[in-house]
Enzyme design. Structure first.
Site, PDB file in Angstrom:
ATOM      1  N   HIS A  11       0.818  -1.224   0.000  1.00  9.65           N
ATOM      2  CA  HIS A  11       0.000   0.000   0.000  1.00  9.65           C
ATOM      3  C   HIS A  11       0.846   1.267   0.000  1.00  9.65           C
ATOM      4  CE1 HIS A  11      -3.405  -2.575   1.974  1.00  9.65           C
ATOM      5  NE2 HIS A  11      -3.219  -2.868   0.719  1.00  9.65           N
TER       6      HIS A  11
ATOM      7  N   CYS B  10       4.203  19.611  -8.537  1.00  7.33           N
ATOM      8  CA  CYS B  10       5.262  18.946  -9.297  1.00  7.33           C
ATOM      9  C   CYS B  10       6.036  19.995 -10.101  1.00  7.33           C
ATOM     10  CB  CYS B  10       4.631  17.921 -10.237  1.00  7.33           C
ATOM     11  SG  CYS B  10       5.790  17.204 -11.413  1.00  7.33           S
TER      12      CYS B  10
ATOM     13  N   SER C 293      -6.973  -7.084  10.039  1.00  5.70           N
ATOM     14  CA  SER C 293      -8.383  -7.486  10.204  1.00  5.70           C
ATOM     15  C   SER C 293      -8.813  -8.408   9.065  1.00  5.70           C
ATOM     16  CB  SER C 293      -9.265  -6.236  10.229  1.00  5.70           C
ATOM     17  OG  SER C 293      -9.044  -5.461   9.055  1.00  5.70           O
TER      18      SER C 293
HETATM   19  N1  APR Z   1      -0.853  -7.047  17.885  1.00  7.81           N
HETATM   20  C1  APR Z   1      -1.423  -7.712  16.845  1.00  7.81           C
HETATM   21  N2  APR Z   1      -2.602  -7.332  16.267  1.00  7.81           N
HETATM   22  C2  APR Z   1      -3.212  -6.249  16.773  1.00  7.81           C
HETATM   23  C3  APR Z   1      -2.691  -5.504  17.851  1.00  7.81           C
HETATM   24  C4  APR Z   1      -1.449  -5.946  18.414  1.00  7.81           C
HETATM   25  N3  APR Z   1      -0.873  -5.305  19.423  1.00  7.81           N
HETATM   26  N4  APR Z   1      -3.540  -4.470  18.108  1.00  7.81           N
HETATM   27  C5  APR Z   1      -4.578  -4.585  17.228  1.00  7.81           C
HETATM   28  N5  APR Z   1      -4.385  -5.650  16.437  1.00  7.81           N
HETATM   29  C6  APR Z   1      -5.227  -6.139  15.336  1.00  7.81           C
HETATM   30  C7  APR Z   1      -6.707  -5.834  15.462  1.00  7.81           C
HETATM   31  O1  APR Z   1      -7.374  -6.822  16.209  1.00  7.81           O
HETATM   32  C8  APR Z   1      -7.153  -5.831  13.997  1.00  7.81           C
HETATM   33  O2  APR Z   1      -7.564  -7.134  13.605  1.00  7.81           O
HETATM   34  O3  APR Z   1      -4.800  -5.481  14.168  1.00  7.81           O
HETATM   35  C9  APR Z   1      -5.875  -5.448  13.229  1.00  7.81           C
HETATM   36  C10 APR Z   1      -5.883  -4.081  12.582  1.00  7.81           C
HETATM   37  O4  APR Z   1      -6.847  -4.105  11.572  1.00  7.81           O
HETATM   38  P1  APR Z   1      -7.099  -2.805  10.676  1.00  7.81           P
HETATM   39  O5  APR Z   1      -7.169  -1.624  11.537  1.00  7.81           O
HETATM   40  O6  APR Z   1      -8.255  -3.136   9.808  1.00  7.81           O
HETATM   41  O7  APR Z   1      -5.756  -2.661   9.809  1.00  7.81           O
HETATM   42  P2  APR Z   1      -5.318  -3.457   8.503  1.00  7.81           P
HETATM   43  O8  APR Z   1      -5.824  -4.850   8.509  1.00  7.81           O
HETATM   44  O9  APR Z   1      -3.863  -3.262   8.368  1.00  7.81           O
HETATM   45  O10 APR Z   1      -6.069  -2.624   7.357  1.00  7.81           O
HETATM   46  C11 APR Z   1      -5.849  -3.013   6.023  1.00  7.81           C
HETATM   47  O11 APR Z   1      -7.071  -1.106   5.214  1.00  7.81           O
HETATM   48  O12 APR Z   1      -7.555   1.045   5.693  1.00  7.81           O
HETATM   49  C12 APR Z   1      -6.880   0.235   4.815  1.00  7.81           C
HETATM   50  O13 APR Z   1      -4.949   0.644   3.499  1.00  7.81           O
HETATM   51  C13 APR Z   1      -5.381   0.515   4.829  1.00  7.81           C
HETATM   52  O14 APR Z   1      -3.532  -1.065   4.923  1.00  7.81           O
HETATM   53  C14 APR Z   1      -4.795  -0.753   5.450  1.00  7.81           C
HETATM   54  C15 APR Z   1      -5.837  -1.797   5.112  1.00  7.81           C
END
Ligand code: APR
Length: 262
Positions: free
Chosen positions: A136, A164, A206
């Site tokens: 990303h 730019c 997630s």
């Molecule tokens: N250790 C491990 N996991 C954790 C911790 C921790 N300390 N704290 C929170 N989490 C978990 C949560 O339970 C959740 O399942 O991390 C996850 C974060 O999920 P999101 O906030 O949805 O982030 P992500 O999965 O990276 O999102 C994917 O969505 O918004 C877009 O481009 C953005 O890259 C991002 C993509």
């Protein structure tokens, strides 16, 4: 494939002592190729907000349609630019944590390795990870919004959105917004790793945002073991071969030390 899925839902449980099955340790020690997929959760313990955690998640406080889409930037480039500038400062003010560092150690320990990150915070690289692809983009980089070329020199102090020098179009963060295509080479490398790895660790995501969320299925379809590391349940939990239910800052150092330094 375009980036899909807006949602804001999940909550964080305190880390508990995580039991790691001995057959998982054996599989990791024997693996010729280990791949890792990370999400925002691995940076949570460094103080970087995730996107969907209840209360603290960015998308529970800000509307992604107003900040993370090409049309939002077209409508109000200054608001989008300032919001990423604020996140960039935040990320620059924190340090990688024990979870990031454990993956550097894992990279050293296995014959073939690839770290596939959805994170734009650059904390893996700052921890010392080298075999890595960014699905990303990266918030520290800026590019021309028309030509797509990375721009090295730009003023963060500017009161206006910088332009730019070549074509005059606005500069924008080099991150993948919703509805945008992922960088082809990074996605191809990630899919190749998912097909060829014996073990895929899926950490702090997630598992709702595609195409990244499709990589565990690809790994399992090609005989790879999928290990989820997350304090909370996700759509992947029921399909994973192993689930380490806890914070990555605690689980990953334990996993690496139990595998190689029992
Ligand atoms: N250790 C491990 N996991 C954790 C911790 C921790 N300390 N704290 C929170 N989490 C978990 C949560 O339970 C959740 O399942 O991390 C996850 C974060 O999920 P999101 O906030 O949805 O982030 P992500 O999965 O990276 O999102 C994917 O969505 O918004 C877009 O481009 C953005 O890259 C991002 C993509």
């Amino acid at each position: 494939m375009r980036l899909r899925a807006f949602s804001a839902r999940c909550s964080m449980n305190p880390a508990s002592v995580i039991a790691i099955p001995s057959e998982l340790l054996r599989a990791l020690r024997r693996a010729r190729f280990v791949a890792v997929l990370t999400g925002a959760g691995i940076s949570a313990e460094s103080g970087v907000a995730t996107f969907r955690d209840a209360q603290t998640g960015l998308w529970t406080r800000f509307d992604p349609r107003e900040l993370a889409t090409p049309s939002a930037f077209a409508r109000n480039p200054k608001r989008v630019w300032d919001w990423y500038a604020w996140r960039r400062e935040r990320v620059a003010s924190v340090e990688p944590n024990a979870g990031h560092r454990a993956l550097v150690e894992l990279e050293r320990r296995v014959p073939e390795f690839l770290l596939i990150t959805q994170n734009v915070d650059g904390l893996h690289q700052r921890a010392g990870s080298r075999k890595l692809v960014e699905l990303h983009g990266n918030i520290a980089r800026v590019k021309c919004s028309r030509e797509g070329t990375i721009v090295e020199n730009w003023s963060a102090e500017a009161s206006e959105v910088p332009r730019c020098a070549n074509c005059g179009a606005f500069l924008r963060p080099d991150v993948v917004w919703f509805e945008e295509l992922l960088p082809e080479h990074a996605l191809a490398a990630a899919e190749d790793a998912a097909r060829r790895c014996e073990v895929l660790l899926v950490i702090g995501t997630s598992a709702e945002v595609y195409p990244a969320a499709g990589l565990p299925t690809l790994a399992q379809e090609h005989g790879g073991l999928v290990v989820e590391v997350n304090p909370n349940e996700t759509p992947l939990s029921a399909r994973a071969d192993y689930v380490l239910r806890g914070a990555s800052g605690a689980a990953l150092p334990r996993l690496v030390s139990a595998s190689w330094m029992p």
